[in-house]
Design a protein around this motif. Sequence first.
Motif, PDB file in Angstrom:
ATOM      1  N   CYS A 107       2.475   8.170  16.360  1.00 11.37           N
ATOM      2  CA  CYS A 107       2.995   9.115  15.367  1.00 11.37           C
ATOM      3  C   CYS A 107       2.114   9.142  14.124  1.00 11.37           C
ATOM      4  O   CYS A 107       1.799  10.204  13.586  1.00 11.37           O
ATOM      5  CB  CYS A 107       4.436   8.731  15.010  1.00 11.37           C
ATOM      6  SG  CYS A 107       5.206   9.825  13.799  1.00 11.37           S
ATOM      7  N   TYR A 160       0.401  10.441  21.022  1.00 11.42           N
ATOM      8  CA  TYR A 160       1.785  10.786  20.693  1.00 11.42           C
ATOM      9  C   TYR A 160       2.437  11.550  21.844  1.00 11.42           C
ATOM     10  O   TYR A 160       3.585  11.280  22.213  1.00 11.42           O
ATOM     11  CB  TYR A 160       1.807  11.624  19.413  1.00 11.42           C
ATOM     12  CG  TYR A 160       3.189  12.104  19.017  1.00 11.42           C
ATOM     13  CD1 TYR A 160       4.061  11.273  18.333  1.00 11.42           C
ATOM     14  CD2 TYR A 160       3.611  13.395  19.331  1.00 11.42           C
ATOM     15  CE1 TYR A 160       5.328  11.707  17.975  1.00 11.42           C
ATOM     16  CE2 TYR A 160       4.872  13.843  18.978  1.00 11.42           C
ATOM     17  CZ  TYR A 160       5.723  12.993  18.304  1.00 11.42           C
ATOM     18  OH  TYR A 160       6.974  13.424  17.958  1.00 11.42           O
ATOM     19  N   SER A 204      10.290   8.439  11.228  1.00  8.11           N
ATOM     20  CA  SER A 204      10.083   9.880  11.259  1.00  8.11           C
ATOM     21  C   SER A 204      11.186  10.527  12.080  1.00  8.11           C
ATOM     22  O   SER A 204      12.027   9.854  12.665  1.00  8.11           O
ATOM     23  CB  SER A 204       8.704  10.198  11.852  1.00  8.11           C
ATOM     24  OG  SER A 204       8.444  11.574  11.855  1.00  8.11           O
ATOM     25  N   SER A 231      11.715  13.953  14.887  1.00 12.47           N
ATOM     26  CA  SER A 231      11.034  14.971  15.690  1.00 12.47           C
ATOM     27  C   SER A 231      11.981  15.403  16.798  1.00 12.47           C
ATOM     28  O   SER A 231      13.197  15.235  16.694  1.00 12.47           O
ATOM     29  CB  SER A 231       9.729  14.406  16.261  1.00 12.47           C
ATOM     30  OG  SER A 231       9.009  15.401  16.954  1.00 12.47           O
ATOM     31  N   GLU A 237      12.759   9.192  15.327  1.00 12.39           N
ATOM     32  CA  GLU A 237      11.764   8.638  16.239  1.00 12.39           C
ATOM     33  C   GLU A 237      10.981   7.559  15.509  1.00 12.39           C
ATOM     34  O   GLU A 237      11.124   7.388  14.290  1.00 12.39           O
ATOM     35  CB  GLU A 237      10.809   9.731  16.734  1.00 12.39           C
ATOM     36  CG  GLU A 237       9.935  10.318  15.648  1.00 12.39           C
ATOM     37  CD  GLU A 237       8.791  11.154  16.193  1.00 12.39           C
ATOM     38  OE1 GLU A 237       8.661  11.276  17.419  1.00 12.39           O
ATOM     39  OE2 GLU A 237       8.010  11.675  15.371  1.00 12.39           O
ATOM     40  N   SER A 238      10.145   6.864  16.232  1.00 16.48           N
ATOM     41  CA  SER A 238       9.246   5.861  15.643  1.00 16.48           C
ATOM     42  C   SER A 238      10.000   4.881  14.756  1.00 16.48           C
ATOM     43  O   SER A 238       9.668   4.691  13.580  1.00 16.48           O
ATOM     44  CB  SER A 238       8.119   6.541  14.856  1.00 16.48           C
ATOM     45  OG  SER A 238       7.415   7.446  15.664  1.00 16.48           O
TER      46      SER A 238
END
Length: 302
Positions: free
Chosen positions: A269, A246, A154, A156, A149-150
Amino acid sequence: MTPDYVYILSANILAVIAILGFFLNFAVLYVVIKDRKNLWKPINLIIVNLSIQDIFIAIFGCPLAFMAAISHGGLWTQLRCQWYAFMMTTLGIGNIGSITMMAIERWLMVRMSQTLSVGKAFMLAGAVWIYAFSLSLPPIIGWGEYGPESLNISCSVAWENYSSHNGKYIIYLFFFGSILPIAIIIASYISIIQHLKKSTDRIRNHYDFLIHYFFGLLEQCKQRDLKVIKMVVLMTVSFIITWAPYSYVALALYFFNYPAPPLVLVLPCLFAKSSIIYNPIIYAFRNEQFLKSFKKFFHINQ
């Protein structure tokens, strides 16, 4: 193509969060353990549990995300991403679980006049970890999915995976990991406020000196409880504020296929991770006994 400045900005923010988060939470742990005579109380033990979770985020979560930002998202293998996401989901859910337990502890203390023992506080801390694992483990065993993600900074829950089994897990996660604990927290504080209001009304309606004196002492006790309640409320509000952006972006990605620009993907995030900084600050400044012990053990002049 993601601009370089997004990765550079992310790396710098993650470095600050990791350093501040580690030292602030370590200070809380150090002082509470060092001054067990005065600070070894149920509410403080739950806060210690919260600090341990935040330290794990500071020493594992932020540095790995920092390295991912430095490498422009090139750090993650499938296995590494999965276990990172599992760890961070467990710790994030553990945070809201600890804050929920603090609200319940205050409700038991004020509304039900029940004081938890240290042993029961440890049991509550253990229950928080079980609760966190029950929400983070499903993708590891095949229900739901973890992924990058991001901008690959990161990992998740795979918010952009639109499969039905992943959608059911996301609904499960949001209900039990967000909606339910926040509802319990709100219900606890509403009950506490109603109880304190009734106590105040009783004081105003009694003019006999002895009765007034008795309730005056009771109200002083409530005022001491109120300081702790305000501290827990501030922690709760801080957690919700830092995690709300988020959550909104994650839900928008899954349910509405929201085409978010790079910074909108990254900043929520990072803002969520910054929550590890605020709890020890709120705790330190709202707890007079802790401040006194902190100054004593770090040799700070009064």
